[in-house]
Design a protein around this motif. Structure first.
Motif, mmCIF file in Angstrom:
data_model
loop_
_atom_site.group_PDB
_atom_site.id
_atom_site.type_symbol
_atom_site.label_atom_id
_atom_site.label_comp_id
_atom_site.label_asym_id
_atom_site.label_seq_id
_atom_site.Cartn_x
_atom_site.Cartn_y
_atom_site.Cartn_z
ATOM 1 N N LEU A 132 0.795 -1.236 -0.055
ATOM 2 C CA LEU A 132 -0.039 0.075 -0.100
ATOM 3 C C LEU A 132 0.870 1.238 -0.092
ATOM 4 N N LYS A 133 1.990 1.199 0.848
ATOM 5 C CA LYS A 133 2.900 2.354 0.969
ATOM 6 C C LYS A 133 3.724 2.568 -0.601
ATOM 7 N N ALA A 134 3.837 1.440 -1.024
ATOM 8 C CA ALA A 134 4.550 1.648 -2.323
ATOM 9 C C ALA A 134 3.557 2.403 -3.440
ATOM 10 N N PHE A 135 2.360 1.924 -3.343
ATOM 11 C CA PHE A 135 1.416 2.529 -4.239
ATOM 12 C C PHE A 135 1.211 4.046 -3.719
ATOM 13 N N LEU A 136 0.850 4.292 -2.341
ATOM 14 C CA LEU A 136 0.707 5.542 -2.090
ATOM 15 C C LEU A 136 1.832 6.489 -2.428
ATOM 16 N N ASP A 137 2.984 5.927 -2.419
ATOM 17 C CA ASP A 137 4.126 6.718 -2.427
ATOM 18 C C ASP A 137 4.408 7.174 -4.080
ATOM 19 N N GLY A 138 3.856 6.202 -4.798
ATOM 20 C CA GLY A 138 4.213 6.425 -6.093
ATOM 21 C C GLY A 138 3.913 7.694 -7.019
ATOM 22 N N HIS A 139 4.669 7.993 -8.199
ATOM 23 C CA HIS A 139 4.183 9.158 -8.956
ATOM 24 C C HIS A 139 2.646 9.314 -9.265
ATOM 25 N N TYR A 140 2.412 8.137 -9.642
ATOM 26 C CA TYR A 140 1.038 7.904 -10.148
ATOM 27 C C TYR A 140 -0.197 8.492 -9.176
ATOM 28 N N ASN A 141 0.108 7.931 -7.745
ATOM 29 C CA ASN A 141 -0.874 8.377 -6.729
ATOM 30 C C ASN A 141 -0.640 10.041 -6.332
ATOM 31 N N MET A 142 0.401 10.321 -6.431
ATOM 32 C CA MET A 142 1.037 11.746 -6.011
ATOM 33 C C MET A 142 0.389 12.852 -7.016
ATOM 34 N N ILE A 143 0.012 12.382 -8.260
ATOM 35 C CA ILE A 143 -0.463 13.358 -9.102
ATOM 36 C C ILE A 143 -1.899 12.829 -9.687
ATOM 37 N N ALA A 144 -2.383 11.970 -8.919
ATOM 38 C CA ALA A 144 -3.762 11.403 -9.245
ATOM 39 C C ALA A 144 -5.001 12.485 -9.374
ATOM 40 N N ASP A 145 -4.711 13.474 -8.420
ATOM 41 C CA ASP A 145 -5.579 14.657 -8.669
ATOM 42 C C ASP A 145 -5.455 15.532 -10.112
ATOM 43 N N ILE A 146 -4.022 15.712 -10.618
ATOM 44 C CA ILE A 146 -3.765 16.403 -11.582
ATOM 45 C C ILE A 146 -4.463 15.756 -12.958
ATOM 46 N N LYS A 147 -4.250 14.239 -12.844
ATOM 47 C CA LYS A 147 -4.628 13.316 -14.025
ATOM 48 C C LYS A 147 -6.218 13.190 -13.941
#
Ligand code: SF4
Ligand code: SF4
Length: 339
Positions: A161-176
């Motif tokens: 879960l941490k790996a996913f939440l730390d990932g770039h994809y999650n970081m800018i999920a709002d921008i996407k």
């Protein structure tokens, strides 16, 4: 201006709509602030930097759900999109008290859907229902979607879960998500338009059949402390409550309370019941104080603002991503894929 009884009745009648409008304005304001934030990166840092509104995390339910499960497994709140964690907790707590009330008191999609349904009733002068078997099959779709997400997320370890939440994809999920709407594809326009059109004759089409968030809240809502309780002794079986219920619940037959994953606590049935103390919001045991619509409104608003204020005061509201990090990840945004 002096308030008289008719003002109070008018206010009470439109109380839920007022809360819905206030929440919709809050969402629009957050959206506007977020657009200003994204402009900075779009312009290559040539315009003034605008702080990111943390409330935008509320539009990332999957990330928020993962943060909640991460919290349960690791004992800490993940610092990416932490506001979403608190907004999610607030909505779940509201559901434990007043069922799926988030859908009819706060949700922007719920408001739009409700107004399209009202429009349909005005245009066609009647309500349309899908055949029972089709309704049942379609109602299960949102549970399949929810099960699909839970099937993948629940077994994940805290590290995964941490790996996913730390990932770039999650970081800018709002921008996407923002670009999904800003550069919306023809397919998405067709699907959204179709869903909106279907919501005119078939009230709440998206909410009733497809929304996995609503499915989750409906399940939690089955356990809610407060219910719509019918007094079988004083009920005159006029059927008005069933007629007005937008969720197709046979309220005039419930004994003693509404137990349905579709009840959104809109209180239309309670408002319309002509016999005093017959249809009320009470603890599910049927005993204890009956809550007025005003008290329900106050409780849902206070719960929402209380939990989110706690998130702000505890220092878990803003995410920890710097604008320099955002800039680097922003440049990569078109290459990022969800794994
Ligand atoms: S009308 Fe009553 S039973 Fe139907 S959704 Fe609203 S509160 Fe629930
Ligand atoms: S509106 Fe009130 S009196 Fe009429 S059927 Fe429903 S609960 Fe009974």
């Amino acid at each position: 201006m002096k308030l008289n009884r008719s003002h109070i009745i008018f206010f009470e009648k439109h109380l839920r709509f007022l809360v819905q409008i206030l929440f919709a304005l809050l969402c629009i304001w957050i959206g506007w602030e977020f657009i200003q934030f994204v402009r900075y990166f779009e312009s290559g840092a040539s315009v003034h930097f605008h702080e990111r509104p943390p409330g935008v995390d509320g539009f990332l339910p999957i990330s928020s759900l993962m943060n909640l499960i991460y919290f349960c497994k690791a004992g800490s709140i993940h610092p990416i999109h932490p506001a979403g964690f608190f907004i999610f907790i607030a909505i779940i707590l509201i559901s434990f008290l007043f069922g799926k009330s988030f859908c009819s008191w706060f949700c922007f999609a719920g408001l739009l859907s409700e107004k399209l349904g009202d429009m349909g009733e005005r245009v066609f002068k009647r309500k349309f229902y899908l055949p029972k078997f089709l309704d049942l099959i379609l109602r299960s779709l949102k549970y399949f979607l929810l099960a699909f997400f839970l099937f993948y997320i629940l077994p994940m370890s805290a590290n995964a879960l941490k790996a996913f939440l730390d990932g770039h994809y999650n970081m800018i999920a709002d921008i996407k998500m923002y670009y999904f709407f800003a550069n919306i594809s023809t397919t998405a326009v067709v699907v959204i338009t179709l869903l909106m059109f279907l919501s005119i004759p078939f009230r709440g089409f998206w909410c009733r059949y497809l929304c996995p968030y609503g499915a989750l809240l409906g399940m939690v809502g089955l356990l809610s402390l407060f219910k719509i309780v019918r007094n079988q002794k004083s009920c005159i079986k006029c059927g008005l409550c069933t007629k007005v219920c937008p969720s197709q619940i046979k309220v005039d037959r419930v004994a003693p309370f509404v137990l349905s994953d579709e009840c959104t606590f809109c209180l239309k049935c309670v408002d319309l019941c002509p016999v005093q103390q017959t249809l009320e919001v009470r603890p599910f045991c049927g005993k204890g104080l009956a809550l007025s619509k005003r008290v329900v409104a106050l409780a849902v608003i206070m719960l929402f603002t209380g939990v989110t204020a706690f998130g702000m005061l505890s220092g878990h509201w803003q995410n920890r991503i710097t604008k320099e990090e955002y800039m680097v990840i922003y440049q990569l945004k078109d290459t990022l894929k969800h794994h």
